[in-house]
Motif scaffolding. Structure first.
Motif, short mmCIF file in Angstrom:
data_model
loop_
_atom_site.label_atom_id
_atom_site.label_comp_id
_atom_site.label_asym_id
_atom_site.label_seq_id
_atom_site.Cartn_x
_atom_site.Cartn_y
_atom_site.Cartn_z
N SER A 153 2.24 -0.72 -0.70
CA SER A 153 0.90 -0.36 -0.23
C SER A 153 -0.04 -1.55 -0.23
O SER A 153 -0.93 -1.65 0.62
N ALA A 154 0.14 -2.46 -1.19
CA ALA A 154 -0.75 -3.63 -1.28
C ALA A 154 0.01 -4.88 -0.85
O ALA A 154 1.09 -5.16 -1.39
N TRP A 175 -8.98 -1.60 -4.15
CA TRP A 175 -8.98 -0.98 -2.82
C TRP A 175 -8.89 0.52 -3.00
O TRP A 175 -8.02 1.03 -3.71
N ASP A 220 -8.88 4.24 -0.93
CA ASP A 220 -8.82 5.01 0.32
C ASP A 220 -9.58 6.31 0.12
O ASP A 220 -9.34 7.06 -0.84
N ILE A 280 -13.91 -1.01 -0.96
CA ILE A 280 -13.56 -1.93 -2.02
C ILE A 280 -14.51 -1.69 -3.17
O ILE A 280 -15.73 -1.83 -3.03
N ASP A 307 -3.99 -8.65 -4.28
CA ASP A 307 -3.99 -7.74 -3.14
C ASP A 307 -4.80 -8.40 -2.02
O ASP A 307 -6.02 -8.52 -2.11
N HIS A 308 -4.10 -8.80 -0.96
CA HIS A 308 -4.76 -9.55 0.10
C HIS A 308 -5.72 -8.70 0.92
O HIS A 308 -6.48 -9.22 1.75
N ARG A 309 -5.72 -7.38 0.72
CA ARG A 309 -6.73 -6.54 1.36
C ARG A 309 -8.08 -6.72 0.70
O ARG A 309 -9.13 -6.53 1.34
N ASP A 326 -9.09 -12.85 -0.67
CA ASP A 326 -8.36 -13.82 0.14
C ASP A 326 -7.80 -14.93 -0.73
O ASP A 326 -8.12 -15.05 -1.92
#
Length: 442
Positions: free
Chosen positions: A234-235, A291, A293, A300, A414-416, A419
């Motif tokens: 998911s991540a 993150w 949902d 975030i 987690d790149h979501r 960065d």
């Protein structure tokens, strides 16, 4: 005559099942309210269940080793003024109506009570004259401490937990964290019975010794595997790492160990690592975010506090308890919190609450001799930091090659949420503190 059926409660974790590990009672036994009737293992912890009734044990409706759903009946009680039920063999859990009883001390929400009565433990005197309670003896075995070498400080010459910990701390300052030595058998399995039939699968001929065995996936292993799959798929994981000259960290640890202010506190490089992560997270808050949902879209969640998780390899498997609001703790209080967390995990007594709500995690793979790794992020977090082994290596200092204490710090993110530049700055900050702990004085 009245009979009550007790159902397996939700012990405050929101879980759906648990394994019956050990029954503490048998049919025909007389119990009082809050006497421990059994020990169960959930995906997160071992829990002792107290009796909600006073009377006589009627029937055990689940066997040791059974996995039982929350709400299923597990035991019956006969009221104290009724005749005891005949002893019956243990049977697998069966569906049925419960008596609607609520576990004493759990409340309607099912939270574990800390008011359970326990019989006081009596110190056990060994033949060599050492006085120590059973949990202290177990702790000594886990830490490799010979009780005969310990100077007792308790009443009547009794060895206390602090006495054992202090003795264990005589190990080298250069160990990241003290752990029991690996045994000859590093994975515990259940040996197949000698009479077990041998299948034809995978070319195993009848009569040959068993070459495989099946181990049910349940408890901590089941929860860990589910969480790791969820996280990995998911991540989007990315890992960065940096080699660090941690010589000044080692010097600081050595000074703290010699300081009277830390005489009764465990100090290791993990303490400096924890302070470094907290300090660096304040400078890069997104590494401490999550993150989320929602029905209206993704968000975030930036958290301005640090519940610092410490991955712990325990006899029950991997646990990640966390220190709540670690950013509020000074060096001594953080050291005490790490010590409590470590000892509780090794004794198998980590509570569900201690494993919930983490914001960022440290995994200390250096205790296993590993230089670096690419750790998987805990669900609900955006970053995890791995600390490798600290070993002497050649290092260039002012143009000269010198032996220095070197480690590798790696971090997955987690790149979501964050960065590469943010995580790189974060890991660089952690490394900077390990190279120069004076940065913590601000």
């Amino acid at each position: 005559m009245s009979t009550q059926t007790f159902i397996l409660p939700d012990v405050g974790e929101g879980l759906t099942e648990a394994e019956i590990v050990t029954w503490k009672v048998a049919p025909g036994d007389t119990v009082a309210i809050n006497d421990v009737i059994c020990e169960i293992e959930t995906a997160k912890s071992l829990v002792e269940l107290p009796s909600p009734h006073a009377g006589t044990v009627g029937e055990l409706l689940a066997a040791e080793g059974d996995t039982v759903e929350v709400g299923a009946p597990i035991i019956t009680f006969v009221s104290a003024d009724a005749a005891p039920a005949a002893a019956a063999p243990v049977t697998p859990s069966v569906p049925g109506e419960s008596g609607g009883s609520v576990l004493v001390g759990y409340g309607s929400a099912g939270a574990v009570s800390s008011r359970r009565r326990k019989a006081p433990e009596r110190p056990v005197r060994a033949s060599v004259g050492v006085v120590a309670k059973p949990p202290i003896r177990k702790l000594a075995r886990d830490l490799g401490v010979n009780l005969a070498d310990v100077t007792p400080s308790g009443a009547d010459g009794e060895v206390t937990r602090d006495d054992v910990v202090k003795q264990a701390e005589q190990a080298s300052v250069f160990r990241n964290i003290q752990t029991p030595e690996w045994g000859a058998v590093r994975e515990e399995t259940r040996p197949a019975p000698a009479s077990a039939p041998v299948g034809l699968a995978r070319g195993i001929a009848p009569g040959d010794p068993a070459r495989t065995e099946s181990i049910p996936v349940k408890g901590v292993r089941k929860a860990t595997s589910s969480a790791m799959v969820q996280s990995a798929y998911s991540a989007p994981h990315v890992t960065v790492w940096k080699e660090v000259d941690a010589s000044r960290t080692m010097e600081l640890v050595k000074r703290l160990k010699a300081s009277p202010d830390f005489a009764d506190i465990k100090v290791s490089p993990l303490l400096i690592m924890a302070r470094a992560v907290i300090w660096a997270a304040r400078r890069t808050p997104m590494v401490n975010a999550a993150w989320v949902d929602t029905d209206s879209g993704a968000e975030i969640l930036v958290r301005h506090y640090v519940n610092l998780g410490i991955a712990a390899a325990t006899p029950r498997g991997l646990l990640v308890p966390n220190i709540k609001d670690a950013q509020l703790l000074g060096m001594k209080d953080l050291a005490r919190a790490l010590e409590r967390l470590t000892l509780t995990a090794r004794e198998g007594k980590t509570s569900p609450a201690d494993q919930q709500g983490g914001t960022i995690t440290i995994t200390n793979i250096g205790v296993f001799g590993m230089d670096a790794g690419t750790p998987i992020i805990n669900p609900g977090e955006a970053g995890i930091v791995a600390m490798g082994t600290i070993a002497q290596k050649p290092w260039v200092v002012d143009g000269e090659v010198r032996p220095r204490w070197v480690t590798t710090v790696s971090g997955s993110f987690d790149h979501r949420v964050i960065d590469g530049d943010g995580m790189s700055r974060f890991i660089a900050d952690v490394a900077a503190v390990l190279e120069e702990p004076a940065l913590l004085v601000d």
